[in-house]
Design a protein around this motif. Structure first.
Motif, short mmCIF file in Angstrom:
data_model
loop_
_atom_site.label_atom_id
_atom_site.label_comp_id
_atom_site.label_asym_id
_atom_site.label_seq_id
_atom_site.Cartn_x
_atom_site.Cartn_y
_atom_site.Cartn_z
N GLY A 130 11.08 43.51 43.28
CA GLY A 130 10.81 42.32 42.83
C GLY A 130 11.14 42.67 41.38
O GLY A 130 11.27 43.73 40.86
N ALA A 131 11.62 41.75 40.50
CA ALA A 131 11.89 41.86 39.27
C ALA A 131 11.42 40.68 38.19
O ALA A 131 12.19 40.32 37.37
CB ALA A 131 13.49 41.93 38.93
N GLY A 132 10.40 40.23 38.49
CA GLY A 132 9.67 39.20 37.77
C GLY A 132 8.74 39.97 36.66
O GLY A 132 8.94 40.93 36.26
N GLY A 133 8.01 38.88 35.95
CA GLY A 133 7.03 39.55 34.90
C GLY A 133 6.11 40.80 35.42
O GLY A 133 6.10 41.76 34.66
N ALA A 134 5.53 40.64 36.42
CA ALA A 134 4.74 41.58 36.94
C ALA A 134 5.40 43.11 37.17
O ALA A 134 4.93 44.05 36.94
CB ALA A 134 4.07 41.18 38.11
N ASN A 153 15.93 43.87 43.92
CA ASN A 153 15.29 42.29 43.76
C ASN A 153 16.34 41.47 44.50
O ASN A 153 17.50 41.64 44.21
CB ASN A 153 15.24 41.95 42.40
N ARG A 154 16.05 40.34 45.08
CA ARG A 154 16.79 39.27 45.55
C ARG A 154 17.95 38.71 44.63
O ARG A 154 19.15 38.58 44.96
CB ARG A 154 16.04 37.99 46.19
N THR A 155 17.60 38.47 43.47
CA THR A 155 18.48 38.28 42.40
C THR A 155 18.78 39.49 41.53
O THR A 155 17.79 39.86 40.62
CB THR A 155 17.70 37.13 41.59
N LYS A 158 18.48 40.21 37.75
CA LYS A 158 17.16 40.24 37.05
C LYS A 158 16.81 41.77 37.24
O LYS A 158 16.01 42.38 36.30
CB LYS A 158 16.11 39.29 37.61
N THR A 193 6.91 41.19 44.26
CA THR A 193 7.42 40.05 44.42
C THR A 193 6.02 39.23 44.45
O THR A 193 4.94 39.97 44.52
CB THR A 193 8.42 39.93 45.73
N SER A 194 6.35 38.16 44.61
CA SER A 194 5.14 37.16 44.93
C SER A 194 4.88 36.98 46.42
O SER A 194 4.14 36.13 46.82
CB SER A 194 5.31 35.83 44.16
N ILE A 219 1.12 44.53 44.81
CA ILE A 219 0.41 43.84 43.68
C ILE A 219 -0.31 42.65 44.16
O ILE A 219 -1.16 42.02 43.12
CB ILE A 219 1.31 44.01 42.48
N GLY A 240 -3.84 44.45 45.65
CA GLY A 240 -3.85 44.15 44.30
C GLY A 240 -4.98 43.82 43.37
O GLY A 240 -5.02 43.70 42.38
N MET A 243 -5.55 46.36 40.54
CA MET A 243 -4.81 46.11 39.34
C MET A 243 -5.60 44.81 38.72
O MET A 243 -5.84 44.77 37.44
CB MET A 243 -3.61 45.98 39.68
N LEU A 244 -6.13 43.82 39.48
CA LEU A 244 -6.64 42.71 38.97
C LEU A 244 -7.90 43.17 38.16
O LEU A 244 -8.12 42.72 36.75
CB LEU A 244 -6.97 41.86 40.03
N1 NAP Z 1 -2.69 42.45 40.96
C1 NAP Z 1 -2.51 42.00 39.90
O1 NAP Z 1 -3.42 42.24 39.06
C2 NAP Z 1 -1.35 41.25 39.57
C3 NAP Z 1 -0.96 41.23 38.23
C4 NAP Z 1 0.18 40.28 37.85
C5 NAP Z 1 0.79 39.54 38.94
N2 NAP Z 1 0.28 39.66 40.22
C6 NAP Z 1 1.08 39.03 41.08
O2 NAP Z 1 2.21 39.56 41.38
C7 NAP Z 1 3.29 38.72 41.91
C8 NAP Z 1 4.43 38.55 41.34
O3 NAP Z 1 4.11 37.77 39.91
P1 NAP Z 1 5.09 37.68 38.49
O4 NAP Z 1 4.59 37.07 37.54
O5 NAP Z 1 6.00 38.64 38.75
O6 NAP Z 1 6.04 36.33 39.24
P2 NAP Z 1 7.35 35.99 39.09
O7 NAP Z 1 8.00 36.48 37.43
O8 NAP Z 1 7.64 34.61 39.41
O9 NAP Z 1 8.55 36.94 39.91
C9 NAP Z 1 8.52 36.65 41.14
C10 NAP Z 1 9.22 37.75 42.18
O10 NAP Z 1 9.03 37.52 43.36
C11 NAP Z 1 10.66 37.45 43.95
N3 NAP Z 1 10.56 36.49 45.22
C12 NAP Z 1 9.78 35.35 45.01
N4 NAP Z 1 10.15 34.62 46.35
C13 NAP Z 1 10.92 35.40 46.97
C14 NAP Z 1 11.53 35.29 48.30
N5 NAP Z 1 11.31 34.28 49.13
N6 NAP Z 1 12.45 36.31 48.61
C15 NAP Z 1 12.55 37.47 47.98
N7 NAP Z 1 11.81 37.71 46.57
C16 NAP Z 1 11.08 36.71 46.23
C17 NAP Z 1 11.39 36.98 42.83
O11 NAP Z 1 12.68 37.12 43.20
P3 NAP Z 1 13.80 36.28 42.40
O12 NAP Z 1 14.02 37.01 41.05
O13 NAP Z 1 14.94 36.62 43.17
O14 NAP Z 1 13.51 34.84 42.48
C18 NAP Z 1 10.90 37.76 41.44
O15 NAP Z 1 11.17 39.03 41.62
C19 NAP Z 1 2.39 36.95 41.90
O16 NAP Z 1 1.96 37.10 43.32
C20 NAP Z 1 1.05 37.53 40.87
O17 NAP Z 1 -0.15 36.87 41.44
C21 NAP Z 1 -0.68 40.54 40.49
#
Ligand code: NAP
Length: 272
Positions: A130-134, A153-155, A158, A193-194, A219, A240, A243-244
């Motif tokens: 994964g390479a999003g915000g988290a 990461n899929r993309t 990123k 990832t999510s 996570i 997760g 961490m929450l």
């Molecule tokens: N435990 C905690 O305290 C905590 C804290 C923060 C976040 N989180 C959880 O972490 C998760 C991610 O949050 P985020 O803010 O990083 O979200 P985000 O910025 O939207 O990033 C989503 C990530 O998931 C990947 N992804 C989504 N759908 C996919 C699929 N079908 N196949 C492969 N990869 C896929 C995306 O890949 P692409 O780049 O290719 O789209 C990206 O790397 C969420 O579920 C959030 O609830 C938990």
């Protein structure tokens, strides 16, 4: 009881109905008998600026920021913590006498949850998916603690952007795919990832690469299908919720300057 003296904390997001934060924080305030109240605010993208201005106008003590505002909120704040600057995302805002300071409590939350599980990442090879915000918060935390990061990461672009931004903090390599031979190379595997959030989501990777020598950290919460797969294969599996709770505890301390009642917050969440 809400009185004229009650301090208000909020959370801005869209959607907001699913958030567990009001439950966790209101329980913490209740438990320590603090005169605070935590309220969810459904803030749409087009209203974010005015909502942030309202923090000052309404003398709100602080807010959490959630999807989709964590990055865009930055341009409306007066000051950023070191972590918020590096990650480029804010999940906690403190109103310090009219000055809005942004923090990212996910980094510390992630690291404290690892520590609680007795896991050190120093000199360990860690696969992050994964390479999003988290993911950025997780990668920064791992590098700061001396872990070596392999990111997929899929993309791919990123993941490359994270490498570009983070390689000054330590070792980070971008993978084209998750290969079987990684199984021997890495000790810790993290789903950032999510995937797992929705019941119908596919697994984030083939669980066959996991075996009992791995720590698997997801996570996403509550418990995902992948956590079950990892446990079945004898891994130490961490979800997760830790961490929450830890990121919430740090935010609580930023707003109140009082140590968060962690056990009560955990107990409440587990029974909810
Ligand atoms: N435990 C905690 O305290 C905590 C804290 C923060 C976040 N989180 C959880 O972490 C998760 C991610 O949050 P985020 O803010 O990083 O979200 P985000 O910025 O939207 O990033 C989503 C990530 O998931 C990947 N992804 C989504 N759908 C996919 C699929 N079908 N196949 C492969 N990869 C896929 C995306 O890949 P692409 O780049 O290719 O789209 C990206 O790397 C969420 O579920 C959030 O609830 C938990």
């Amino acid at each position: 009881m809400i009185t004229g003296k009650t301090k208000i904390i909020g959370i801005f997001g869209d959607p907001i109905e699913h958030t567990l934060s009001p439950l966790i924080h209101n329980e913490a305030f209740r438990c320590l008998e603090l005169d605070y109240c935590y309220v969810p605010f459904h803030v749409k993208r087009e209203n974010l600026k005015i909502a942030v201005e309202a923090i000052k106008a309404l003398n709100i003590k602080g807010v959490n920021i959630t999807v989709p505002h964590k990055e865009t909120v930055i341009s409306y704040l007066d000051e950023l913590s070191e972590e918020a600057k590096v990650i480029g995302a804010v999940n906690t805002v403190l109103n310090e006498e009219g000055k809005l300071k942004g923090f990212n409590t996910d980094v510390k939350g992630f690291l404290l949850s690892l520590k609680e599980e007795g896991i050190s990442v120093r000199n360990k090879n860690v696969l992050v998916i994964g390479a999003g915000g988290a993911s950025k918060a997780v990668v920064y935390g791992l590098l700061k603690e001396g872990g070596k990061v392999y990111i997929y990461n899929r993309t791919k672009s990123k993941a490359l952007a994270i490498k570009e931004q983070m390689n000054k903090y330590g070792f980070i390599e971008v993978l084209n795919k998750i290969e079987e031979n990684l199984s021997d190379k890495v000790q810790i595997i993290i789903n950032a990832t999510s995937l797992g959030l929705k019941k119908e989501d596919p697994l984030p990777f083939d669980p066959e690469i996991l075996d009992s020598k791995h720590v698997y950290y997801d996570i996403v919460y509550p418990e995902t299908k992948m956590i079950k797969e990892a446990s079945k294969r004898g891994c130490k599996a961490i979800g997760g919720l830790g961490m929450l709770i830890w990121q919430a505890a740090y935010a609580f301390e930023i707003w109140t300057q009082i140590k968060a009642p962690l056990e009560a917050m955990k107990k409440f969440l587990n029974t909810y």
